[in-house]
Motif scaffolding. Structure first.
Motif, PDB file in Angstrom:
ATOM      1  N   SER A   1      57.068  44.431  50.611  1.00 25.63           N
ATOM      2  CA  SER A   1      56.849  43.065  51.098  1.00 25.63           C
ATOM      3  C   SER A   1      58.109  42.247  50.834  1.00 25.63           C
ATOM      4  O   SER A   1      59.098  42.756  50.286  1.00 25.63           O
ATOM      5  CB  SER A   1      55.654  42.423  50.387  1.00 25.63           C
ATOM      6  OG  SER A   1      56.010  42.006  49.070  1.00 25.63           O
ATOM      7  N   ASP A   2      58.057  40.971  51.211  1.00 22.53           N
ATOM      8  CA  ASP A   2      59.175  40.077  50.905  1.00 22.53           C
ATOM      9  C   ASP A   2      59.337  39.874  49.407  1.00 22.53           C
ATOM     10  O   ASP A   2      60.368  39.342  48.969  1.00 22.53           O
ATOM     11  CB  ASP A   2      58.954  38.719  51.574  1.00 22.53           C
ATOM     12  CG  ASP A   2      59.056  38.786  53.087  1.00 22.53           C
ATOM     13  OD1 ASP A   2      59.687  39.735  53.597  1.00 22.53           O
ATOM     14  OD2 ASP A   2      58.507  37.889  53.762  1.00 22.53           O
TER      15      ASP A   2
ATOM     16  N   THR B   1      52.273  37.968  56.500  1.00 22.88           N
ATOM     17  CA  THR B   1      52.277  39.420  56.653  1.00 22.88           C
ATOM     18  C   THR B   1      51.097  40.090  55.952  1.00 22.88           C
ATOM     19  O   THR B   1      50.850  41.279  56.166  1.00 22.88           O
ATOM     20  CB  THR B   1      53.586  40.018  56.099  1.00 22.88           C
ATOM     21  OG1 THR B   1      53.733  39.653  54.729  1.00 22.88           O
ATOM     22  CG2 THR B   1      54.776  39.492  56.886  1.00 22.88           C
TER      23      THR B   1
ATOM     24  N   GLY C   1      61.978  31.695  46.373  1.00 25.55           N
ATOM     25  CA  GLY C   1      61.753  32.696  47.401  1.00 25.55           C
ATOM     26  C   GLY C   1      61.827  32.155  48.802  1.00 25.55           C
ATOM     27  O   GLY C   1      61.755  32.916  49.776  1.00 25.55           O
TER      28      GLY C   1
ATOM     29  N   ARG D   1      66.849  33.625  49.208  1.00 26.59           N
ATOM     30  CA  ARG D   1      65.735  34.565  49.326  1.00 26.59           C
ATOM     31  C   ARG D   1      65.491  35.262  47.980  1.00 26.59           C
ATOM     32  O   ARG D   1      65.279  34.609  46.978  1.00 26.59           O
ATOM     33  CB  ARG D   1      65.982  35.544  50.461  1.00 26.59           C
ATOM     34  CG  ARG D   1      65.989  34.854  51.838  1.00 26.59           C
ATOM     35  CD  ARG D   1      66.378  35.811  52.930  1.00 26.59           C
ATOM     36  NE  ARG D   1      66.237  35.223  54.252  1.00 26.59           N
ATOM     37  CZ  ARG D   1      67.091  34.385  54.810  1.00 26.59           C
ATOM     38  NH1 ARG D   1      68.178  34.025  54.153  1.00 26.59           N
ATOM     39  NH2 ARG D   1      66.886  33.909  56.020  1.00 26.59           N
TER      40      ARG D   1
END
Length: 324
Positions: free
Chosen positions: A277-278, A42, A238, A243
């Protein structure tokens, strides 16, 4: 157990980039890593700086924290030029550098130089030549080699690494060929878990998969005549089904860390916060995890090993012996 962080190279050095590395050192992390990619997922259409120049700047700005890549791959690197850069970075950092290295993937790095992406077998074939050659380049003053994929003609790396006989390798591997290389050449082994269960698995599924990976690492070490306890076991977090949940609070992270310490992991790596973001972790919680979680786990505060002077053959705290 060691707690480390990853700082993605997305900020200009003089506009927040330098501050991130100093912050990581101030928080007491054992190591600060960065991704060694040409671009990544991303972040592909935004700022993304080179890993080794960034780490060189970080080495000059910091004085205690260890530094490293997580991870470098053969996709766009050659052992001869990489060895020279690594030797230089180890010198500039005063012996604080660890090379995370793996087989590479099929993302942007795989085709950026104009080649077709290699198949998994082709990546494994190249890695089996890349890693032993890199090992030799970092431990021999002069080397010539003609291989199937990589060659060296009187390549010189004098005076060699500050860390002796060379800087540590943290080998990312999950398959049998990679595990064998980790067992032979690694001072650490790295995993992100099992990507096959990232979307649909549970945290317990993930721990079972990681237990299986650790078992296979142990068997590879036994076949290589090496004690698996000589290798650090590093989990880059992560990318498991949890997650970002373990970073939602200190208690959540302590629970996550405790379960993975029980499996046998000796280092956990968490991503520094990146908004939108993640990795959009609350900075206050991130700081609390860095400064409070080890005590809650009953572990002593960590400190990086003191850098060794150039030429010191026995750097205190350097991981396990090197492969032949």
């Amino acid at each position: 157990m060691r707690l480390s962080t990853v700082i993605l190279p997305i900020r200009p050095w003089h506009d927040g980039g330098r501050d991130e590395w100093l912050w990581a050192e101030q928080l007491g992390f054992h190591t600060a890593y960065t991704y060694d990619h040409l671009s990544w997922r991303t972040f592909r259409d935004g700022p993304w700086y080179g890993a080794l120049p960034t780490l060189t700047a970080a080495a000059a700005a910091t004085g205690r924290i260890r530094l490293g890549t997580l991870v470098t791959s053969p996709n766009f690197r050659h052992p001869v030029t990489l060895a020279k850069e690594l030797m230089s970075l180890d010198d500039i950092s005063g012996g604080r550098f660890t090379l995370g290295i793996g087989v590479g993937g099929k993302g942007f790095d795989a085709t950026a130089l104009g080649q077709q992406a290699w198949t998994p077998r082709e990546r494994a074939d190249r890695f089996e030549e890349f890693l032993p050659l890199l090992h030799r380049l970092l431990t021999e003053d002069s080397l010539s080699h003609e291989g199937d994929f990589y060659s060296a003609v009187e390549a010189r790396n004098i005076p060699g690494c500050v860390q002796r006989p060379r800087l540590p390798f943290a080998v990312a591997a999950t398959g049998p060929r990679g595990m064998r290389l980790a067992a032979r050449y690694g001072q650490a082994w790295v995993t992100t878990g099992d990507p096959a269960i990232f979307e649909t698995g549970t945290p317990e599924d993930s721990r079972m998969a990681l237990r299986g990976q650790l078992d296979r690492l142990g068997k590879a070490c036994a076949q290589a005549g090496r004690d698996v306890d000589e290798l650090e076991k590093v989990l880059l977090t992560g990318f498991t089904p949890d997650r970002g949940a373990p970073l939602e609070s200190v208690d959540a992270f302590v629970d996550f860390a405790g379960r993975h310490i029980e499996l046998g992991f000796t280092e956990l790596v968490i991503h520094a916060p990146i908004p939108d973001s993640d990795f959009a972790v609350d900075r206050t919680v991130f700081e609390q995890i860095a400064t409070e979680s080890l005590a809650q786990l009953g572990l002593p505060a960590q400190s990086a090993d003191s850098p060794a002077p150039a030429g010191d053959p026995g750097r205190q705290g350097q991981p396990a012996p090197l492969g032949g």
